[in-house]
Design a protein around this motif. Structure first.
Motif, mmCIF file in Angstrom:
data_model
loop_
_atom_site.group_PDB
_atom_site.id
_atom_site.type_symbol
_atom_site.label_atom_id
_atom_site.label_comp_id
_atom_site.label_asym_id
_atom_site.label_seq_id
_atom_site.Cartn_x
_atom_site.Cartn_y
_atom_site.Cartn_z
ATOM 1 N N ALA A 67 0.832 -1.202 0.000
ATOM 2 C CA ALA A 67 0.000 0.000 0.000
ATOM 3 C C ALA A 67 0.872 1.260 0.000
ATOM 4 O O ALA A 67 1.878 1.312 0.708
ATOM 5 N N VAL A 68 0.500 2.237 -0.815
ATOM 6 C CA VAL A 68 1.250 3.490 -0.820
ATOM 7 C C VAL A 68 0.644 4.440 0.219
ATOM 8 O O VAL A 68 -0.479 4.227 0.693
ATOM 9 N N ASN A 69 1.383 5.487 0.567
ATOM 10 C CA ASN A 69 0.883 6.466 1.538
ATOM 11 C C ASN A 69 -0.455 7.050 1.095
ATOM 12 O O ASN A 69 -0.714 7.158 -0.108
ATOM 13 N N ASP A 70 -1.273 7.452 2.053
ATOM 14 C CA ASP A 70 -2.608 7.957 1.733
ATOM 15 C C ASP A 70 -2.581 9.168 0.810
ATOM 16 O O ASP A 70 -3.451 9.343 -0.032
ATOM 17 N N ASP A 71 -1.565 10.012 0.996
ATOM 18 C CA ASP A 71 -1.545 11.247 0.208
ATOM 19 C C ASP A 71 -0.777 11.077 -1.112
ATOM 20 O O ASP A 71 -0.504 12.056 -1.805
ATOM 21 N N ALA A 72 -0.422 9.837 -1.441
ATOM 22 C CA ALA A 72 0.456 9.631 -2.616
ATOM 23 C C ALA A 72 -0.147 10.200 -3.904
ATOM 24 O O ALA A 72 0.539 10.869 -4.669
ATOM 25 N N PHE A 73 -1.461 9.947 -4.111
ATOM 26 C CA PHE A 73 -2.025 10.401 -5.376
ATOM 27 C C PHE A 73 -2.137 11.924 -5.442
ATOM 28 O O PHE A 73 -1.848 12.528 -6.472
ATOM 29 N N SER A 74 -2.503 12.558 -4.323
ATOM 30 C CA SER A 74 -2.608 14.018 -4.355
ATOM 31 C C SER A 74 -1.217 14.649 -4.514
ATOM 32 O O SER A 74 -1.055 15.663 -5.192
ATOM 33 N N ARG A 75 -0.205 14.003 -3.903
ATOM 34 C CA ARG A 75 1.169 14.489 -4.107
ATOM 35 C C ARG A 75 1.561 14.393 -5.577
ATOM 36 O O ARG A 75 2.174 15.287 -6.138
ATOM 37 N N LEU A 76 1.159 13.266 -6.166
ATOM 38 C CA LEU A 76 1.490 13.054 -7.566
ATOM 39 C C LEU A 76 0.869 14.143 -8.436
ATOM 40 O O LEU A 76 1.531 14.712 -9.314
ATOM 41 N N LEU A 77 -0.411 14.452 -8.163
ATOM 42 C CA LEU A 77 -1.074 15.477 -8.962
ATOM 43 C C LEU A 77 -0.359 16.815 -8.835
ATOM 44 O O LEU A 77 -0.190 17.540 -9.827
ATOM 45 N N SER A 78 0.091 17.132 -7.628
ATOM 46 C CA SER A 78 0.783 18.420 -7.496
ATOM 47 C C SER A 78 2.172 18.352 -8.143
ATOM 48 O O SER A 78 2.663 19.334 -8.691
ATOM 49 N N ASN A 79 2.791 17.169 -8.108
ATOM 50 C CA ASN A 79 4.065 17.015 -8.831
ATOM 51 C C ASN A 79 3.887 17.206 -10.337
ATOM 52 O O ASN A 79 4.745 17.776 -11.008
ATOM 53 N N ILE A 80 2.744 16.700 -10.823
ATOM 54 C CA ILE A 80 2.464 16.848 -12.252
ATOM 55 C C ILE A 80 2.316 18.324 -12.603
ATOM 56 O O ILE A 80 2.832 18.802 -13.611
ATOM 57 N N ASP A 81 1.608 19.052 -11.722
ATOM 58 C CA ASP A 81 1.439 20.492 -11.945
ATOM 59 C C ASP A 81 2.782 21.214 -11.942
ATOM 60 O O ASP A 81 3.036 22.087 -12.772
ATOM 61 N N LYS A 82 3.622 20.822 -10.996
ATOM 62 C CA LYS A 82 4.916 21.504 -10.862
ATOM 63 C C LYS A 82 5.828 21.245 -12.060
ATOM 64 O O LYS A 82 6.532 22.122 -12.520
ATOM 65 N N ALA A 83 5.810 19.994 -12.516
ATOM 66 C CA ALA A 83 6.679 19.631 -13.638
ATOM 67 C C ALA A 83 6.128 20.233 -14.924
ATOM 68 O O ALA A 83 5.489 19.560 -15.713
ATOM 69 N N SER A 84 6.376 21.507 -15.090
ATOM 70 C CA SER A 84 5.858 22.181 -16.284
ATOM 71 C C SER A 84 6.548 21.587 -17.498
ATOM 72 O O SER A 84 7.767 21.628 -17.604
ATOM 73 N N THR A 85 5.758 21.008 -18.370
ATOM 74 C CA THR A 85 6.356 20.431 -19.574
ATOM 75 C C THR A 85 6.832 21.566 -20.486
ATOM 76 O O THR A 85 6.116 22.539 -20.685
ATOM 77 N N PRO A 86 8.026 21.445 -21.022
ATOM 78 C CA PRO A 86 8.522 22.507 -21.890
ATOM 79 C C PRO A 86 7.619 22.657 -23.112
ATOM 80 O O PRO A 86 7.056 21.679 -23.585
ATOM 81 N N ALA A 87 7.480 23.894 -23.564
ATOM 82 C CA ALA A 87 6.621 24.156 -24.715
ATOM 83 C C ALA A 87 7.043 23.274 -25.891
ATOM 84 O O ALA A 87 8.222 23.084 -26.133
#
Lengths: 256, 209
Positions: A83-103
């Motif tokens: 089992a992963v940590n409870d907040d794993a998916f929400s952390r992932l979503l914020s990581n996705i937001d942070k990782a701005s894909t280059p244009a």
């Protein structure tokens, strides 16, 4: 020696009708053990370069590798669930937001620049880049420095971000004979242009050869064309014979 | 081979694979967050389990959580290049995980990677996993590979598992188990040959049928 395809079942070899753009048939491949180590990620970086370059030229091994990757997928499916940590998916979503894909246009521009640069680099180095595997093109430095080893042989080291293996281009001039030499470590050779032969056979573009320590050989390039190879060596190459004693200092290993 | 097996023939046991592949396809095409959540719920615990099982690296819980984050981030970013007709989701995610693991190990070791002109994704690129091979053949092989793995003799399956699950080289397996290197190599090779034979046999049976 098991550096030929003989260690594996021959049933996976693609028929010619499947290979629309396939060049000449490749006869020498990494053995099953080396492919497994590559597919599972445990093969050292330097050797992985040679295997990766071979795969980009060889449909037969691409198929083998696809099967080995499927085996990895199967292991992943069978892994014990943790089992992963409870907040794993929400952390992932914020990581996705942070990782701005280059244009995207920037990426394309960068790729075009790189491709253009590769051609310039290759031309300067006297290499026809067209048929080179992608990974080899990437390894071409702006200024490749050829070092003359003998009348028939020159080499140029490549920077690959590791220190365990020496990765280099070797070029044998047409009809040229290389001094008989022995290896203290494993040596892998991938033919890129032209062809050469030794006591055991003739090798053409895409052929992947493994020489174990203690195997002495004396490659000779074909008469009609210079032969360009990518070589990956584990330890210093020892040149045998009187001439070898004179040449040996030039061959000392300096991984870059 | 005038009539290739249609893609839709999926046996009950293999349904699973296809569902995940379809979900991953939707993430790639439409950035479907709902599909992504389902993938995450299924694969995140598997990835974590896979990494914790990796005694070679002695990953702790935190490191395993980080790998999960890294792999699933990459899955989201690379999903547009995923082609369900070429590889099952589990295989594709396995390769993303393998690359993330190699990358992490290289960073930890602080090799001279700063001036390296090539990255992990250059060496283990997608095209070498999903090459220009007849696609029907490819997908069928994958299903068969997964099924045949289970019927291997114990020691061969174990040797392959050590190599895949634990990311060990043959010589590492040899020194840890005390087996001669040649024995490890031949177990891996024989395991692969059996898989190959089983795959060929199944393909043959399908053609006959």
């Amino acid at each position: 020696m098991n550096h030929t395809a003989s260690g594996r079942s021959s049933s996976g070899r693609p028929t010619l009708s499947n290979t629309s753009s396939s060049p000449a048939i490749i006869n020498h491949h990494p053995d099953a053990n080396m492919l497994v180590e590559y597919a599972s990620g445990s093969l050292p970086w330097g050797l992985s370069i040679a295997v990766s370059a071979h795969l980009q030229l060889c449909q037969h091994c691409q198929q083998q590798h696809a099967k080995l990757s499927a085996l990895g997928g199967s292991c992943l499916n069978d892994a014990p669930k943790e089992a992963v940590n409870d907040d794993a998916f929400s952390r992932l979503l914020s990581n996705i937001d942070k990782a701005s894909t280059p244009a995207e246009d920037k990426v394309i521009e960068h790729c075009q620049q790189t491709a253009a640069q590769t051609l310039v680099n290759a031309k300067r180095a006297g290499i026809n880049a067209e048929h080179l595997p992608r990974v080899v093109k990437k390894l071409l430095p702006p200024q490749l420095r050829w070092q003359k080893i003998s009348n028939a042989l020159k080499s140029a080291r490549l920077i690959t971000g590791q220190g365990k293996h020496e990765v280099a281009f070797h070029k044998i001039s047409k009809g040229g004979k290389v001094v008989e030499h022995d290896h203290r470590g494993l040596e892998v050779t991938l033919v890129l242009e032209g062809s050469f032969s030794d006591e055991e056979g003739i090798y053409c573009p895409g052929d992947f050869l493994v020489r174990e320590p203690g195997q002495v050989h004396r490659p000779t390039a074909s008469q009609n064309q210079d032969c360009l190879c990518l070589s990956v060596c584990e330890a210093p190459v020892k040149v045998t014979g009187l001439l070898g004693t004179l040449l040996n200092p030039f061959l000392s290993i300096q991984p870059a | 081979m005038a009539n290739p097996t249609p893609l839709t023939t999926v046996k009950p046991g293999e349904q699973r694979t296809d569902t995940w592949s379809e979900l991953l396809g939707r993430v790639g095409e439409a950035q479907d967050q709902h599909a992504f959540k389902q993938l995450f719920d299924h694969f995140a615990p598997l990835i974590k389990g896979f990494c914790l099982n990796n005694t070679n690296q002695s990953f702790g819980n935190d490191a395993a959580e980080e790998i999960v984050q890294e792999v699933m981030l990459k899955v989201w970013q690379k999903a547009p290049s995923y082609d369900p007709s070429k590889a099952a989701a589990s295989t594709w995610i396995y390769t993303v995980m393998r690359n993330a693991r190699i990358d992490m190990m290289r960073r930890n070791k602080r090799h001279q990677i700063d001036n390296s002109p090539i990255e992990v994704d250059d060496l283990w690129d997608e095209d070498s996993t999903t090459g220009p091979v007849v696609q029907f053949q490819r997908l069928r092989d994958e299903e068969v590979v997964q099924a045949s793995f289970k019927i291997l003799p114990n020691e061969q399956r174990q040797a392959l598992t050590e190599v895949y699950m634990k990311g060990k080289s043959h010589s590492e397996v040899a020194s840890e188990t005390g087996l001669p290197l040649g024995t490890v190599k031949s177990r891996v090779r024989m395991g692969l040959q059996k898989l190959q034979a089983h795959i060929a046999g199944t393909a043959h049976a399908k053609v006959q049928a």
